[in-house]
Design a protein around this motif. Sequence first.
Motif, short mmCIF file in Angstrom:
data_model
loop_
_atom_site.label_atom_id
_atom_site.label_comp_id
_atom_site.label_asym_id
_atom_site.label_seq_id
_atom_site.Cartn_x
_atom_site.Cartn_y
_atom_site.Cartn_z
N ALA A 47 0.82 -1.21 0.00
CA ALA A 47 0.00 0.00 0.00
C ALA A 47 0.85 1.26 0.00
O ALA A 47 0.35 2.35 -0.28
CB ALA A 47 -0.92 0.01 1.22
N ALA A 48 2.12 1.12 0.31
CA ALA A 48 2.97 2.29 0.52
C ALA A 48 3.44 2.95 -0.76
O ALA A 48 3.80 4.13 -0.77
CB ALA A 48 4.19 1.89 1.36
N ASP A 49 3.44 2.20 -1.89
CA ASP A 49 4.07 2.71 -3.10
C ASP A 49 3.31 2.19 -4.32
O ASP A 49 2.36 1.41 -4.21
CB ASP A 49 5.53 2.23 -3.14
CG ASP A 49 6.40 3.05 -4.09
OD1 ASP A 49 5.87 3.96 -4.76
OD2 ASP A 49 7.61 2.75 -4.18
N GLU A 50 3.72 2.63 -5.49
CA GLU A 50 3.13 2.15 -6.73
C GLU A 50 3.56 0.71 -6.98
O GLU A 50 4.70 0.33 -6.72
CB GLU A 50 3.59 3.02 -7.90
CG GLU A 50 3.18 4.49 -7.78
CD GLU A 50 3.74 5.33 -8.91
OE1 GLU A 50 4.55 4.79 -9.69
OE2 GLU A 50 3.38 6.51 -9.01
N GLY A 51 2.62 -0.08 -7.52
CA GLY A 51 2.95 -1.48 -7.81
C GLY A 51 3.45 -2.17 -6.56
O GLY A 51 2.81 -2.13 -5.52
N ASP A 52 4.63 -2.80 -6.67
CA ASP A 52 5.24 -3.40 -5.49
C ASP A 52 6.65 -2.86 -5.27
O ASP A 52 7.56 -3.58 -4.87
CB ASP A 52 5.26 -4.93 -5.60
CG ASP A 52 6.06 -5.43 -6.80
OD1 ASP A 52 6.48 -4.58 -7.62
OD2 ASP A 52 6.29 -6.65 -6.91
N PRO A 56 8.52 3.40 1.42
CA PRO A 56 7.57 3.77 2.48
C PRO A 56 7.02 5.19 2.28
O PRO A 56 7.27 6.08 3.09
CB PRO A 56 8.40 3.65 3.75
CG PRO A 56 9.79 3.96 3.31
CD PRO A 56 9.92 3.38 1.92
N LEU A 57 6.27 5.40 1.21
CA LEU A 57 5.76 6.74 0.88
C LEU A 57 4.43 7.03 1.57
O LEU A 57 4.29 8.07 2.23
CB LEU A 57 5.60 6.87 -0.64
CG LEU A 57 6.88 6.65 -1.46
CD1 LEU A 57 6.59 6.81 -2.95
CD2 LEU A 57 7.97 7.62 -1.02
#
Length: 346
Positions: A47-52, A56-57
Amino acid sequence: MKDLATEPDAIAGDGPPGGPRLRVAVYLLPEFTLTPVATFLDTLRLAADEGDRSRPLQCSWQLLSDDPGRVRSSCGLSLGPSERPCRAEPFDCLVVAGGRTPLDFNWPPGGADLVRTALGRNRTVIGLCRASYALAGLGVLAGRRACVHWLHRGEFLDAFPDVAPVSDAVYVRDGNFITCAGGLGAVRVANWLVEHRVGLDTAVKAARIMLFDRLVDHGEAQPAAPLFGPARHRALRTALAHIEAHFSEALDVDDLAARGGVSRRQLERLFRRELGITVAQALRSYRLAVARNLIAHSDARILDIAIECGFASEPHFATLFRQHYGHTPRGYRAVCGAAVGDDPSI
Protein backbone atom coordinates in the motif's frame (compact mmCIF):
# COMPACT_ATOMS: atom_id res chain seq x y z
CA MET A 1 -11.90 8.33 2.26
CA LYS A 2 -13.62 8.73 5.65
CA ASP A 3 -12.99 11.59 8.06
CA LEU A 4 -11.10 9.88 10.86
CA ALA A 5 -11.54 12.77 13.24
CA THR A 6 -15.26 11.99 13.51
CA GLU A 7 -14.90 8.20 13.85
CA PRO A 8 -14.22 6.90 17.37
CA ASP A 9 -13.15 3.51 16.04
CA ALA A 10 -10.71 4.92 13.49
CA ILE A 11 -7.02 5.61 13.83
CA ALA A 12 -6.04 8.64 15.89
CA GLY A 13 -3.10 10.82 15.02
CA ASP A 14 -2.08 12.63 11.84
CA GLY A 15 1.23 12.17 10.11
CA PRO A 16 3.42 15.15 9.20
CA PRO A 17 2.48 17.07 6.03
CA GLY A 18 3.95 15.31 3.02
CA GLY A 19 4.87 12.24 5.06
CA PRO A 20 3.29 8.77 5.25
CA ARG A 21 -0.44 8.74 5.94
CA LEU A 22 -0.13 5.63 8.10
CA ARG A 23 2.78 5.18 10.51
CA VAL A 24 2.86 1.85 12.33
CA ALA A 25 5.04 0.65 15.19
CA VAL A 26 5.22 -3.15 15.61
CA TYR A 27 6.19 -4.35 19.08
CA LEU A 28 7.40 -7.96 18.89
CA LEU A 29 6.71 -10.22 21.85
CA PRO A 30 9.06 -13.18 22.36
CA GLU A 31 8.21 -16.09 20.04
CA PHE A 32 5.70 -14.06 18.05
CA THR A 33 3.86 -15.84 15.24
CA LEU A 34 5.56 -15.05 11.95
CA THR A 35 2.61 -15.32 9.53
CA PRO A 36 0.41 -12.56 11.03
CA VAL A 37 3.36 -10.16 11.22
CA ALA A 38 4.50 -10.95 7.67
CA THR A 39 1.04 -10.56 6.10
CA PHE A 40 0.39 -7.37 8.08
CA LEU A 41 3.67 -5.77 7.02
CA ASP A 42 3.36 -6.94 3.43
CA THR A 43 -0.03 -5.26 3.19
CA LEU A 44 1.55 -2.00 4.36
CA ARG A 45 4.45 -2.45 1.95
CA LEU A 46 2.17 -2.94 -1.04
CA ALA A 47 0.00 0.00 0.00
CA ALA A 48 2.97 2.29 0.52
CA ASP A 49 4.07 2.71 -3.10
CA GLU A 50 3.13 2.15 -6.73
CA GLY A 51 2.95 -1.48 -7.81
CA ASP A 52 5.24 -3.40 -5.49
CA ARG A 53 8.14 -0.94 -5.41
CA SER A 54 8.01 -0.96 -1.58
CA ARG A 55 9.16 2.58 -0.83
CA PRO A 56 7.57 3.77 2.48
CA LEU A 57 5.76 6.74 0.88
CA GLN A 58 2.15 6.36 2.04
CA CYS A 59 2.81 3.88 4.86
CA SER A 60 5.80 3.42 7.14
CA TRP A 61 6.64 0.82 9.77
CA GLN A 62 9.20 0.20 12.50
CA LEU A 63 10.03 -2.83 14.63
CA LEU A 64 10.34 -2.52 18.40
CA SER A 65 11.26 -4.93 21.19
CA ASP A 66 12.75 -4.84 24.66
CA ASP A 67 15.57 -7.02 23.40
CA PRO A 68 16.93 -4.93 20.50
CA GLY A 69 18.36 -6.65 17.49
CA ARG A 70 16.74 -9.66 15.88
CA VAL A 71 13.73 -11.21 17.62
CA ARG A 72 13.06 -14.96 17.36
CA SER A 73 9.62 -16.04 16.15
CA SER A 74 7.75 -19.17 17.23
CA CYS A 75 8.94 -21.08 14.14
CA GLY A 76 12.61 -20.27 14.82
CA LEU A 77 13.13 -17.57 12.19
CA SER A 78 14.17 -14.13 13.43
CA LEU A 79 13.00 -10.67 12.42
CA GLY A 80 14.90 -7.44 12.81
CA PRO A 81 16.66 -5.24 13.47
CA SER A 82 14.43 -3.76 16.14
CA GLU A 83 14.76 -0.78 18.45
CA ARG A 84 13.88 -0.34 22.12
CA PRO A 85 10.43 1.20 22.76
CA CYS A 86 12.04 4.31 24.22
CA ARG A 87 13.60 5.01 20.80
CA ALA A 88 10.38 4.66 18.81
CA GLU A 89 9.64 7.17 16.08
CA PRO A 90 6.21 8.87 16.14
CA PHE A 91 3.44 6.49 15.11
CA ASP A 92 -0.32 6.48 14.53
CA CYS A 93 -0.91 2.84 15.38
CA LEU A 94 0.79 0.36 17.71
CA VAL A 95 0.75 -3.32 16.76
CA VAL A 96 1.57 -5.85 19.49
CA ALA A 97 2.59 -9.13 17.85
CA GLY A 98 1.98 -12.22 19.96
CA GLY A 99 2.42 -15.92 19.33
CA ARG A 100 3.32 -18.49 21.94
CA THR A 101 2.38 -15.92 24.55
CA PRO A 102 1.75 -17.53 27.96
CA LEU A 103 -1.24 -16.70 30.12
CA ASP A 104 1.07 -15.24 32.77
CA PHE A 105 3.19 -13.18 30.36
CA ASN A 106 5.44 -10.82 32.30
CA TRP A 107 5.59 -7.46 30.51
CA PRO A 108 8.99 -5.75 30.38
CA PRO A 109 8.67 -2.16 31.65
CA GLY A 110 9.48 -0.72 28.22
CA GLY A 111 6.70 -2.62 26.45
CA ALA A 112 4.09 -1.91 29.13
CA ASP A 113 4.93 1.81 29.08
CA LEU A 114 4.72 1.79 25.27
CA VAL A 115 1.16 0.41 25.31
CA ARG A 116 -0.02 2.78 28.03
CA THR A 117 1.59 5.78 26.32
CA ALA A 118 -0.08 4.88 23.02
CA LEU A 119 -3.47 4.66 24.70
CA GLY A 120 -2.87 7.91 26.56
CA ARG A 121 -2.25 9.61 23.21
CA ASN A 122 -5.43 8.11 21.73
CA ARG A 123 -3.56 5.82 19.35
CA THR A 124 -5.06 2.58 18.08
CA VAL A 125 -3.54 -0.55 19.67
CA ILE A 126 -3.74 -3.79 17.68
CA GLY A 127 -3.17 -7.27 19.08
CA LEU A 128 -2.07 -9.92 16.59
CA CYS A 129 -2.63 -13.59 17.41
CA ARG A 130 -2.20 -14.26 21.16
CA ALA A 131 -1.22 -10.67 21.93
CA SER A 132 -4.76 -10.44 23.34
CA TYR A 133 -3.46 -12.58 26.24
CA ALA A 134 -0.67 -10.14 26.97
CA LEU A 135 -2.94 -7.09 26.66
CA ALA A 136 -5.55 -8.69 28.91
CA GLY A 137 -2.83 -9.51 31.44
CA LEU A 138 -1.76 -5.87 31.37
CA GLY A 139 -5.30 -4.92 32.40
CA VAL A 140 -6.04 -2.64 29.45
CA LEU A 141 -8.77 -4.87 27.97
CA ALA A 142 -10.94 -5.05 31.11
CA GLY A 143 -14.60 -4.61 30.21
CA ARG A 144 -13.92 -4.96 26.48
CA ARG A 145 -14.30 -7.60 23.79
CA ALA A 146 -11.26 -9.34 22.33
CA CYS A 147 -10.94 -11.67 19.36
CA VAL A 148 -9.68 -15.08 20.48
CA HIS A 149 -9.14 -18.18 18.36
CA TRP A 150 -11.85 -20.78 18.95
CA LEU A 151 -9.15 -23.25 20.02
CA HIS A 152 -8.18 -21.10 23.02
CA ARG A 153 -11.51 -19.52 23.97
CA GLY A 154 -12.05 -21.65 27.07
CA GLU A 155 -8.66 -21.04 28.65
CA PHE A 156 -8.84 -17.31 27.83
CA LEU A 157 -12.24 -17.01 29.51
CA ASP A 158 -10.96 -18.80 32.62
CA ALA A 159 -7.83 -16.63 32.82
CA PHE A 160 -9.45 -13.27 32.05
CA PRO A 161 -13.09 -13.24 33.21
CA ASP A 162 -13.24 -9.45 32.87
CA VAL A 163 -12.69 -9.65 29.09
CA ALA A 164 -15.36 -10.94 26.68
CA PRO A 165 -13.74 -13.35 24.17
CA VAL A 166 -15.17 -13.34 20.65
CA SER A 167 -14.53 -16.47 18.58
CA ASP A 168 -17.01 -16.03 15.74
CA ALA A 169 -15.11 -13.27 13.89
CA VAL A 170 -11.61 -12.97 12.44
CA TYR A 171 -11.05 -9.62 14.14
CA VAL A 172 -12.84 -7.34 16.61
CA ARG A 173 -12.81 -3.56 16.97
CA ASP A 174 -13.64 -2.16 20.40
CA GLY A 175 -12.79 1.48 21.02
CA ASN A 176 -9.06 2.06 20.52
CA PHE A 177 -8.38 -1.68 20.36
CA ILE A 178 -8.39 -4.10 17.44
CA THR A 179 -7.65 -7.76 18.14
CA CYS A 180 -7.42 -10.64 15.70
CA ALA A 181 -7.09 -14.40 15.99
CA GLY A 182 -4.34 -15.24 13.50
CA GLY A 183 -2.97 -14.94 9.98
CA LEU A 184 -6.25 -14.27 8.16
CA GLY A 185 -7.29 -11.75 10.78
CA ALA A 186 -3.98 -9.89 10.51
CA VAL A 187 -4.28 -9.23 6.79
CA ARG A 188 -7.92 -8.19 7.24
CA VAL A 189 -6.95 -5.69 9.95
CA ALA A 190 -4.12 -4.30 7.80
CA ASN A 191 -6.53 -3.87 4.89
CA TRP A 192 -8.95 -2.01 7.15
CA LEU A 193 -6.20 0.33 8.35
CA VAL A 194 -5.07 1.09 4.82
CA GLU A 195 -8.65 1.67 3.65
CA HIS A 196 -9.38 4.16 6.43
CA ARG A 197 -6.04 5.95 6.45
CA VAL A 198 -4.84 5.86 2.84
CA GLY A 199 -7.90 5.02 0.78
CA LEU A 200 -10.13 2.22 -0.49
CA ASP A 201 -8.42 1.98 -3.89
CA THR A 202 -5.05 1.46 -2.24
CA ALA A 203 -6.45 -1.19 0.09
CA VAL A 204 -8.02 -3.07 -2.83
CA LYS A 205 -4.76 -2.86 -4.80
CA ALA A 206 -2.73 -4.32 -1.91
CA ALA A 207 -5.25 -7.11 -1.34
CA ARG A 208 -5.32 -8.09 -5.00
CA ILE A 209 -1.54 -8.25 -5.28
CA MET A 210 -1.60 -10.62 -2.29
CA LEU A 211 -4.27 -12.68 -4.13
CA PHE A 212 -7.08 -11.76 -1.76
CA ASP A 213 -10.06 -11.12 -3.99
CA ARG A 214 -12.11 -9.02 -1.59
CA LEU A 215 -12.06 -6.85 1.50
CA VAL A 216 -14.24 -7.83 4.44
CA ASP A 217 -15.49 -6.24 7.62
CA HIS A 218 -14.73 -7.68 11.05
CA GLY A 219 -17.90 -9.79 10.92
CA GLU A 220 -16.30 -12.49 8.75
CA ALA A 221 -16.45 -15.79 10.59
CA GLN A 222 -13.47 -17.83 11.74
CA PRO A 223 -13.26 -21.29 10.15
CA ALA A 224 -15.26 -23.88 12.04
CA ALA A 225 -13.70 -26.07 14.70
CA PRO A 226 -12.86 -29.61 13.57
CA LEU A 227 -15.70 -31.16 15.58
CA PHE A 228 -18.01 -30.49 12.63
CA GLY A 229 -15.54 -31.01 9.79
CA PRO A 230 -14.90 -28.49 6.99
CA ALA A 231 -17.70 -26.03 6.22
CA ARG A 232 -17.56 -24.47 2.76
CA HIS A 233 -20.45 -22.03 2.89
CA ARG A 234 -19.88 -18.75 4.74
CA ALA A 235 -23.34 -18.83 6.36
CA LEU A 236 -22.63 -22.29 7.75
CA ARG A 237 -19.22 -21.23 9.11
CA THR A 238 -20.85 -18.21 10.73
CA ALA A 239 -23.55 -20.34 12.35
CA LEU A 240 -21.07 -22.93 13.62
CA ALA A 241 -18.76 -20.29 15.04
CA HIS A 242 -21.71 -18.69 16.86
CA ILE A 243 -22.78 -22.07 18.24
CA GLU A 244 -19.24 -22.70 19.52
CA ALA A 245 -19.02 -19.25 21.12
CA HIS A 246 -22.52 -19.36 22.71
CA PHE A 247 -23.19 -23.08 23.11
CA SER A 248 -24.52 -22.76 26.68
CA GLU A 249 -27.23 -20.29 25.64
CA ALA A 250 -30.62 -20.87 24.06
CA LEU A 251 -30.01 -20.25 20.36
CA ASP A 252 -32.59 -19.23 17.79
CA VAL A 253 -32.27 -20.72 14.30
CA ASP A 254 -33.75 -17.62 12.69
CA ASP A 255 -31.07 -15.50 14.37
CA LEU A 256 -28.33 -17.88 13.21
CA ALA A 257 -29.64 -17.68 9.66
CA ALA A 258 -29.80 -13.87 9.75
CA ARG A 259 -26.20 -13.68 10.93
CA GLY A 260 -25.16 -15.58 7.80
CA GLY A 261 -27.43 -13.61 5.48
CA VAL A 262 -29.63 -16.59 4.55
CA SER A 263 -33.13 -17.76 5.37
CA ARG A 264 -33.88 -20.34 8.06
CA ARG A 265 -34.76 -22.89 5.39
CA GLN A 266 -31.52 -22.26 3.52
CA LEU A 267 -29.47 -22.66 6.70
CA GLU A 268 -31.20 -25.91 7.61
CA ARG A 269 -30.45 -27.23 4.12
CA LEU A 270 -26.78 -26.25 4.47
CA PHE A 271 -26.50 -28.17 7.74
CA ARG A 272 -28.06 -31.27 6.23
CA ARG A 273 -26.13 -31.09 2.96
CA GLU A 274 -22.64 -30.32 4.29
CA LEU A 275 -22.71 -31.89 7.76
CA GLY A 276 -25.53 -34.42 7.57
CA ILE A 277 -27.10 -33.13 10.80
CA THR A 278 -29.67 -30.56 11.88
CA VAL A 279 -28.93 -27.28 13.66
CA ALA A 280 -30.26 -28.73 16.91
CA GLN A 281 -28.04 -31.79 16.55
CA ALA A 282 -24.98 -29.60 15.96
CA LEU A 283 -25.69 -27.60 19.11
CA ARG A 284 -26.27 -30.75 21.17
CA SER A 285 -23.10 -32.40 19.82
CA TYR A 286 -20.97 -29.41 20.72
CA ARG A 287 -22.46 -29.16 24.20
CA LEU A 288 -21.79 -32.85 24.79
CA ALA A 289 -18.22 -32.56 23.51
CA VAL A 290 -17.48 -29.67 25.87
CA ALA A 291 -19.09 -31.54 28.75
CA ARG A 292 -17.07 -34.66 27.96
CA ASN A 293 -13.86 -32.66 28.13
CA LEU A 294 -14.86 -31.10 31.45
CA ILE A 295 -15.77 -34.48 32.92
CA ALA A 296 -12.39 -35.91 31.94
CA HIS A 297 -10.23 -32.97 32.98
CA SER A 298 -11.93 -31.28 35.93
CA ASP A 299 -13.29 -32.14 39.36
CA ALA A 300 -16.52 -30.21 38.78
CA ARG A 301 -19.78 -31.85 39.80
CA ILE A 302 -21.73 -33.50 36.98
CA LEU A 303 -24.71 -31.27 37.75
CA ASP A 304 -22.59 -28.13 37.46
CA ILE A 305 -21.13 -29.32 34.16
CA ALA A 306 -24.59 -30.07 32.79
CA ILE A 307 -25.85 -26.60 33.68
CA GLU A 308 -22.69 -24.88 32.40
CA CYS A 309 -23.09 -26.64 29.05
CA GLY A 310 -26.72 -25.61 28.61
CA PHE A 311 -28.59 -28.74 29.66
CA ALA A 312 -31.83 -28.30 31.59
CA SER A 313 -31.24 -31.08 34.14
CA GLU A 314 -28.68 -33.70 35.13
CA PRO A 315 -30.92 -36.69 34.24
CA HIS A 316 -31.61 -35.29 30.77
CA PHE A 317 -27.88 -34.64 30.29
CA ALA A 318 -26.96 -38.14 31.51
CA THR A 319 -29.40 -39.76 29.07
CA LEU A 320 -28.03 -37.83 26.08
CA PHE A 321 -24.43 -38.43 27.17
CA ARG A 322 -24.97 -42.20 27.39
CA GLN A 323 -26.67 -42.27 23.99
CA HIS A 324 -23.78 -40.34 22.45
CA TYR A 325 -20.73 -41.90 24.18
CA GLY A 326 -21.95 -45.24 25.52
CA HIS A 327 -21.27 -44.33 29.16
CA THR A 328 -23.01 -42.33 31.83
CA PRO A 329 -21.12 -39.15 32.79
CA ARG A 330 -19.96 -40.71 36.07
CA GLY A 331 -19.07 -43.93 34.33
CA TYR A 332 -17.04 -42.05 31.74
CA ARG A 333 -15.14 -40.18 34.46
CA ALA A 334 -14.35 -43.47 36.19
CA VAL A 335 -13.22 -45.16 32.97
CA CYS A 336 -11.04 -42.36 31.60
CA GLY A 337 -9.40 -41.25 34.85
CA ALA A 338 -6.12 -39.47 34.27
CA ALA A 339 -5.39 -41.40 31.08
CA VAL A 340 -7.67 -39.45 28.78
CA GLY A 341 -5.89 -36.68 26.85
CA ASP A 342 -7.39 -33.40 25.77
CA ASP A 343 -10.27 -33.85 23.35
CA PRO A 344 -8.94 -32.42 20.07
CA SER A 345 -12.46 -31.39 19.10
CA ILE A 346 -12.61 -28.72 21.80
